[in-house]
Design an enzyme around this catalytic site. Structure first.
Site, PDB file in Angstrom:
ATOM      1  CE  LYS A 195      -0.013   3.486   4.711  1.00 54.13           C
ATOM      2  NZ  LYS A 195       0.060   3.662   6.135  1.00 54.13           N
ATOM      3  CG  ASN A 243      -1.687   1.260   1.412  1.00 54.55           C
ATOM      4  OD1 ASN A 243      -1.812   2.049   0.469  1.00 54.55           O
ATOM      5  ND2 ASN A 243      -2.218   1.486   2.605  1.00 54.55           N
ATOM      6  N   GLY A 256       1.546   3.167  10.640  1.00 57.33           N
ATOM      7  CA  GLY A 256       2.453   4.297  10.502  1.00 57.33           C
ATOM      8  C   GLY A 256       3.095   4.705  11.828  1.00 57.33           C
ATOM      9  N   GLY A 290       4.989   1.318   4.646  1.00 58.63           N
ATOM     10  CA  GLY A 290       6.324   1.850   4.350  1.00 58.63           C
ATOM     11  C   GLY A 290       7.286   0.868   3.703  1.00 58.63           C
ATOM     12  CB  SER A 331       4.244  -1.218  11.612  1.00 54.28           C
ATOM     13  OG  SER A 331       3.827   0.141  11.657  1.00 54.28           O
ATOM     14  CD  GLU A 375      -2.821   5.900   6.319  1.00 55.76           C
ATOM     15  OE1 GLU A 375      -2.808   5.901   5.075  1.00 55.76           O
ATOM     16  OE2 GLU A 375      -1.902   5.412   7.003  1.00 55.76           O
ATOM     17  CD  GLU A 398      -3.918  -1.970   7.115  1.00 49.05           C
ATOM     18  OE1 GLU A 398      -2.930  -2.385   6.507  1.00 49.05           O
ATOM     19  OE2 GLU A 398      -4.285  -0.783   7.088  1.00 49.05           O
ATOM     20  CG  HIS A 455      -5.634   2.321   4.892  1.00 52.62           C
ATOM     21  ND1 HIS A 455      -5.215   3.280   5.777  1.00 52.62           N
ATOM     22  CD2 HIS A 455      -4.678   1.356   4.881  1.00 52.62           C
ATOM     23  CE1 HIS A 455      -4.034   2.904   6.274  1.00 52.62           C
ATOM     24  NE2 HIS A 455      -3.697   1.754   5.743  1.00 52.62           N
TER      25      HIS A 455
HETATM   26  C1  3PY Z   1       0.883   0.316   7.373  1.00 53.26           C
HETATM   27  O1  3PY Z   1       1.640  -0.659   7.335  1.00 53.26           O
HETATM   28  O2  3PY Z   1       1.134   1.317   8.027  1.00 53.26           O
HETATM   29  C2  3PY Z   1      -0.361   0.307   6.612  1.00 53.26           C
HETATM   30  O3  3PY Z   1      -1.184   1.147   6.806  1.00 53.26           O
HETATM   31  C3  3PY Z   1      -0.582  -0.724   5.580  1.00 53.26           C
HETATM   32  O4  3PY Z   1      -1.765  -0.503   4.901  1.00 53.26           O
END
Ligand code: 3PY
Length: 251
Positions: free
Chosen positions: A12, A10, A173, A235, A213, A97, A167, A95
């Protein structure tokens, strides 16, 4: 266990089309031996270059959102048909976010998931609790509710194209990862509620990812859990070598 592990990046809001081209050039050889499904979910502006560069490789391309209407006066939005016409296969939906910053709700997640499926896309539906909710002990109830609402009206046939990503918001993040046992517990609860809705066989066939993460260091342990069938990677998906290590851990 015969269900497919899926490692999905992802990206982002990262990577210009030029940068995306360079990253994919590095990714293609790095993941070519993968024994799992490899997906990169990229910004809309990177989709063209991603589809072109991934064609003929084992990398599948996804978007990071889709609008729920088919077409019309929705300035700035992108429909499922637009994405499938481009050669896009997957789409991330709901997601945290998007829930947090763009007023996404369980209801809009459901509308987007249904529109994605109707348009021939495979939705990766994200669910997960906040830190306060975990501390209040409502994680399982909350995630069950998110799953039920997201899948409202989704047929058993359509479910075959659905991926659910657990998640935990507190792990996104932040560099904090759920322990493998925490991830397993909630991924198993997701499979259980899908079993209640669609039956055992459908639940067994469902790919449930962990996200938050996940990285080259912790992937192997998370992926060793029986109900964790892959990952949605933030990331670490922006670095070809890191992403390839995670793909290897799932293969
Ligand atoms: C992360 O790993 O921070 C994510 O949001 C993956 O979608």
């Amino acid at each position: 266990q015969n269900r497919k592990a899926i490692i999905a990046g992802n990206w982002k809001m990262n990577m210009t089309p030029t940068e995306a081209g360079h990253l994919i050039d590095a990714l293609v050889p790095a993941v070519q031996g993968a024994n799992c499904e490899v997906v990169i979910c990229v910004p809309f502006t990177d989709l063209c270059v991603a589809v072109a560069k991934c064609s003929g490789t084992n990398i599948h391309v996804g978007a990071e959102n889709v609008h729920f209407e088919k077409s019309g006066a929705f300035t700035g939005e992108i429909s499922a048909d637009m994405l499938t016409d481009l050669g896009v296969e997957y789409v991330v939906i709901g997601h945290s976010e998007r829930r947090q910053y763009f007023a996404e709700t369980d209801e809009t997640v459901n509308k987007r998931a249904r529109a994605a499926l109707a348009g021939g896309l495979k939705p990766i539906i994200c669910v997960g609790e906040s830190l306060a909710q975990r501390e209040q002990g409502v994680t399982e109830e909350l995630v069950r509710m998110q799953v039920k609402i997201a899948l409202n009206g989704v047929t058993a046939e359509e479910l075959k194209n659905v991926v659910i990503a657990y998640e935990p918001i507190w792990a996104i993040g932040t560099g904090k990862t759920a322990t493998a046992d925490q991830a397993q517990e909630v991924c198993a609860a997701i499979r259980k509620v899908v079993g209640e809705l669609y039956g055992e066989d459908a639940a067994k066939a469902l790919t449930v990812q962990y996200g938050g993460s996940m990285n080259a260091k912790n992937a192997e342990e998370l992926l060793s859990k029986p109900d964790v069938d892959g990952g949605l990677i933030g990331g670490a998906s922006l670095k070809a070598d890191q992403f390839a290590i995670i793909v290897d851990a799932a293969s």
